[in-house]
Write an enzyme that holds these catalytic residues in place. Sequence first.
Site, PDB file in Angstrom:
ATOM      1  N   CYS A  15       0.961  -1.112   0.184  1.00 49.49           N
ATOM      2  CA  CYS A  15       0.079  -0.169   0.013  1.00 49.49           C
ATOM      3  C   CYS A  15       0.813   1.427  -0.023  1.00 49.49           C
ATOM      4  O   CYS A  15       1.987   1.143   0.210  1.00 49.49           O
ATOM      5  CB  CYS A  15      -1.173  -0.094   1.218  1.00 49.49           C
ATOM      6  SG  CYS A  15      -0.057   0.282   2.805  1.00 49.49           S
ATOM      7  N   ASP A  16       0.153   2.305  -0.055  1.00 49.30           N
ATOM      8  CA  ASP A  16       0.882   3.698   0.035  1.00 49.30           C
ATOM      9  C   ASP A  16       0.702   4.519   1.314  1.00 49.30           C
ATOM     10  O   ASP A  16       0.834   4.471   1.984  1.00 49.30           O
ATOM     11  CB  ASP A  16       0.366   4.473  -1.106  1.00 49.30           C
ATOM     12  CG  ASP A  16       1.634   5.638  -1.503  1.00 49.30           C
ATOM     13  OD1 ASP A  16       2.532   5.829  -0.717  1.00 49.30           O
ATOM     14  OD2 ASP A  16       1.168   6.479  -2.129  1.00 49.30           O
TER      15      ASP A  16
END
Length: 100
Positions: A15-16
Amino acid sequence: MSIQGKDITKVVIACDAGMGSSVMVASQMAKRLKPYKVAVQHSPVNEIPADAQVVLCQQGLVPRAQKNSSGAVVIGFQNFMGDPVFDRVEAAIRDGGELG
């Protein structure tokens, strides 16, 4: 790059710095892949573990995931819920198909 589903032992959900949706995906995938003895780990896209074999991330993160994962098959998805990518990964592991 590709990998045979029967050879997969570790999947990383990258994920970011999101809002937890990818943590939810990791939890769901862990439940789905548990019968096949596949470990599922959640990781920031910039810190993908070296032993990751398959990395799942949002489509927009694919280039960064590819850059930060050596030797892993990186697969992007559009939707956190119900994306066909999750079914495809499970089917490849269950049935011995190829991912790439």
